[in-house]
Design a protein around this motif. Structure first.
Motif, PDB file in Angstrom:
ATOM      1  N   LEU A  48       1.176  -2.206  -2.493  1.00  0.00           N
ATOM      2  CA  LEU A  48       1.738  -1.440  -1.426  1.00  0.00           C
ATOM      3  C   LEU A  48       2.859  -0.670  -1.868  1.00  0.00           C
ATOM      4  O   LEU A  48       2.951   0.476  -0.873  1.00  0.00           O
ATOM      5  CB  LEU A  48       1.202  -1.462   0.125  1.00  0.00           C
ATOM      6  N   LEU A  52       8.665   6.420   5.757  1.00  0.00           N
ATOM      7  CA  LEU A  52       7.627   8.156   5.877  1.00  0.00           C
ATOM      8  C   LEU A  52       7.871   8.578   7.085  1.00  0.00           C
ATOM      9  O   LEU A  52       7.606   9.227   6.867  1.00  0.00           O
ATOM     10  CB  LEU A  52       7.005   7.124   5.005  1.00  0.00           C
ATOM     11  N   SER A  88       6.165   7.769  -2.763  1.00  0.00           N
ATOM     12  CA  SER A  88       6.166   8.773  -1.344  1.00  0.00           C
ATOM     13  C   SER A  88       7.231   8.565  -1.238  1.00  0.00           C
ATOM     14  O   SER A  88       7.396  10.362  -0.536  1.00  0.00           O
ATOM     15  CB  SER A  88       4.726   8.043  -0.656  1.00  0.00           C
ATOM     16  N   SER A 142       7.489   1.965   5.521  1.00  0.00           N
ATOM     17  CA  SER A 142       6.096   2.996   5.817  1.00  0.00           C
ATOM     18  C   SER A 142       6.805   3.801   7.330  1.00  0.00           C
ATOM     19  O   SER A 142       6.452   4.971   7.512  1.00  0.00           O
ATOM     20  CB  SER A 142       5.547   1.840   7.082  1.00  0.00           C
ATOM     21  N   ALA A 188       3.487   2.814  -3.961  1.00  0.00           N
ATOM     22  CA  ALA A 188       2.913   3.747  -4.010  1.00  0.00           C
ATOM     23  C   ALA A 188       3.995   4.401  -2.521  1.00  0.00           C
ATOM     24  O   ALA A 188       4.121   5.162  -2.486  1.00  0.00           O
ATOM     25  CB  ALA A 188       1.346   3.562  -2.737  1.00  0.00           C
ATOM     26  N   LEU A 189       3.979   2.828  -1.679  1.00  0.00           N
ATOM     27  CA  LEU A 189       5.278   3.151  -0.236  1.00  0.00           C
ATOM     28  C   LEU A 189       6.966   4.631  -0.391  1.00  0.00           C
ATOM     29  O   LEU A 189       6.976   5.399  -0.628  1.00  0.00           O
ATOM     30  CB  LEU A 189       5.911   2.478   0.647  1.00  0.00           C
ATOM     31  N   GLU A 244       8.052  -3.381   3.398  1.00  0.00           N
ATOM     32  CA  GLU A 244       7.334  -2.544   3.246  1.00  0.00           C
ATOM     33  C   GLU A 244       6.944  -1.639   4.469  1.00  0.00           C
ATOM     34  O   GLU A 244       6.750  -0.401   4.720  1.00  0.00           O
ATOM     35  CB  GLU A 244       5.621  -2.921   2.928  1.00  0.00           C
TER      36      GLU A 244
END
Lengths: 255, 347
Positions: free
Chosen positions: A244, A196, A251, A193, A247-248, A189
């Protein structure tokens, strides 16, 4: 278009004295409303009243009092307040020269440009260049309209600038706080992040951001002025993402 | 005006609460001011020491007015105003007043410090702690700041999201058109100064060199003198009004009687546990919509509710109150102490 100076003073660095004028580097763009009486649309004014009797008290007759923790009040007369005021002076005293960045921007309040008081700006230019060559910023103190100010003396586009600083008591220290804790972060994760952030990375271009809301407020006023209809939509709020990773992932795929 | 203890465990409420959007990740957060008001505030009293209150009166008929009799107006020509309601203002940016959408990340060092205006700490709300920590860590290790615009209390802000030591801060930045250029204020181009002159200033700066900021220099000496004087008069029994409060004399840590005493505690706790999302105010309003408390004030027609409102206002920083006052165009607001602002706003 030139703006009016807000104050005149003398910048004092050791034996050097440079007469300067201060100009606000900030322009107020807020939309200012007046408060009106709903029925007759007349502006309202504020009065002081004795809340017990409801009788108005002229502002000139009001006094200042300090309240102790035990509820008692101490009256402070004009003479008292005058003794507390700092001594009048036109000097902007340079207290120290610090490495650039030693004054964290969280202390910063408002920026002012320094211009020459008169036509000769050679001393100001020399000061700006000296600060730039030394990679330093100054810490200055001065009294402006009975109030003491502290400021960071910096250089902006070749011009000396004073940024007023907040007092020590006015900045909440981050060292008193502890960051949210919990189990070790999931490596995947965290990687996603960072990825992203990388995808959304760009250079800061201030011109890219506009205050659109202000324009909409002005448009709204204009519409209403011409007697047009306006809409009233209720906003809604998003919930916390529960998954999470998903969602990541989504994205990252989206981009 | 009666000071009522406010019930509930919440402590100070966030200045704004909404959602941080990072890609498709939604992260409900609260914003708490990282700045607080001056350490001393004075009350306005009459000659007998009675605390005075502020009231609005109509400039036409001189009648005293309650909150629900007021409306905002924008001057369009002499003595003519276009009136605007809070609902209409809120409807102008329904998404932006709920959400900080982090569409851009920039190198932290590209943000010119003169842009920074005000700082807020971000706290995760319930269920958002993990995402908060993740974002904070990712931003700190990459050295990036998130940039976004959002609407808070009737104004749009450009905001930089910074991460430091696992804590996220939102710092409002001045928009480009809120900053003047040197040319805007009429300053001529800087020339190239003579080497001798530069040397002269360099040697003037040399003895002033220090490697660190001495924070003691930033103390509010004026407020300290004022408190000292007031305490001396209190001790000497000079110009002392009123009686000692018997029990429950309020302890306000470090003599900072005007700063919300439990802001730090609330911050600590909400960083640790994640605050409960703010219950919408009476009616179906989200927390972020309570612009300038106006609409809540309108709802609360019962007179007894004012005390609660006053207490709620007391929890906010002077800056926050000042903004409310600004939004309501309270005259003399810049000279008002925090308590005076609370009084003026709670009428």
């Amino acid at each position: 278009m030139s703006a009016r100076a807000i104050w005149k003073g003398v910048l004092v660095a050791g034996k050097e004295r440079v007469p300067v004028k201060l100009y606000s580097a900030v322009a107020d763009r807020s939309v200012h409303f007046r408060l009106l009486h709903r029925t007759d649309k007349a502006p309202v004014r504020q009065v002081l009243v004795n809340p017990g009797t409801g009788k108005p008290v002229p502002y000139a007759d009001s006094l200042r009092a300090w309240q102790a923790d035990d509820g008692r009040r101490v009256l402070l007369t004009d003479d008292d307040l005058a003794t507390v005021n700092p001594d009048k002076s036109r000097d902007i005293e340079l207290l120290s020269a610090l490495p650039l960045g030693a004054i964290d921007h969280r202390w910063y309040d408002r920026p002012y440009y320094l211009g020459p008081d008169g036509d000769d700006r050679s001393d100001l230019d020399a000061l700006a260049t000296a600060l730039e060559r030394d990679n330093r910023e100054g810490l200055a103190r001065w009294v402006m309209r009975d109030k003491e100010y502290l400021g960071a003396l910096r250089v902006h586009e070749g011009h000396p600038m004073l940024v007023t600083l907040r007092h020590r008591e006015q900045v909440v220290s981050q060292t008193a706080l502890s960051a949210p804790g919990g189990a070790a972060l999931d490596r995947r994760e965290l990687d996603m992040s960072k990825q992203l952030i990388g995808m959304l990375e760009t250079h800061f271009d201030p011109g890219e951001y506009q205050d659109e809301y202000r324009q909409r407020v002005m448009d709204l006023i204009d519409t209403k002025r011409r007697g047009g209809k306006v809409r009233k939509a209720p906003p809604k709020r998003r919930r916390a993402s529960s998954d999470l990773t998903r969602a990541l992932e989504a994205s990252l795929k989206q981009r | 005006m009666a000071k009522k203890k406010r019930g509930g465990p919440a402590g100070p409420r966030p200045f704004w609460s909404g959602t941080l959007a990072f890609g498709l990740v939604s992260l409900p957060v609260g914003l708490f001011p990282a700045h607080r008001s001056k350490p001393v505030s004075l009350h306005m009293v009459d000659a007998k020491g009675t605390r005075l209150a502020r009231r609005y009166v109509c400039s036409k008929d001189g009648k005293p007015l309650e909150w629900d009799q007021l409306i905002r107006g924008y001057p369009v020509e002499k003595d003519r105003f276009v009136t605007v309601t809070d609902k209409e203002l809120d409807a102008l940016a329904p998404e932006k007043s709920q959400e900080i959408d982090l569409k851009r990340f920039v190198p932290v060092e590209e943000l010119d410090p003169m842009r920074f205006e005000r700082a807020y700490f971000l706290t995760p709300e319930k269920g958002a702690t993990k995402a908060y920590r993740l974002l904070a860590r990712a931003m700190e290790t990459t050295g990036r700041a998130g940039v976004a615009t959002f609407v808070m209390r009737g104004k749009e802000y450009l905001v930089a999201l910074l991460s430091q030591g696992g804590i996220l801060r939102a710092e409002t930045l001045r928009f480009e058109d809120e900053l003047r250029t040197p040319a805007d204020v009429g300053l001529g181009d800087p020339g190239s100064p003579a080497t001798a002159a530069v040397k002269r200033f360099q040697s003037a700066l040399k003895p002033l060199r220090a490697e660190r900021l001495d924070e003691a220099a930033l103390e509010d000496r004026e407020s300290q003198r004022l408190i000292k004087l007031a305490r001396r008069k209190l001790k000497a029994g000079e110009d002392v009004l009123g009686k000692k409060r018997k029990r429950g004399a309020r302890k306000t840590g470090s003599g900072a009687s005007s700063s919300p005493p439990d802001l730090l505690e609330t911050l600590k706790r909400s960083l640790k546990e994640g605050l409960e999302p703010q219950e919408p105010a009476p009616g179906k309003k989200s927390a972020s919509k309570k612009t300038a408390s106006k609409k809540t004030a309108r709802k609360k027609t019962a007179r007894g509710k004012t005390a609660g409102k006053e207490a709620a206002l007391s929890e906010e920083s002077r800056e926050a109150l000042y903004r409310r006052a600004q939004a309501r165009d309270l005259p003399g607001r810049s000279r008002m102490s925090k308590q005076e602002l609370v009084d003026a706003l709670s009428e």
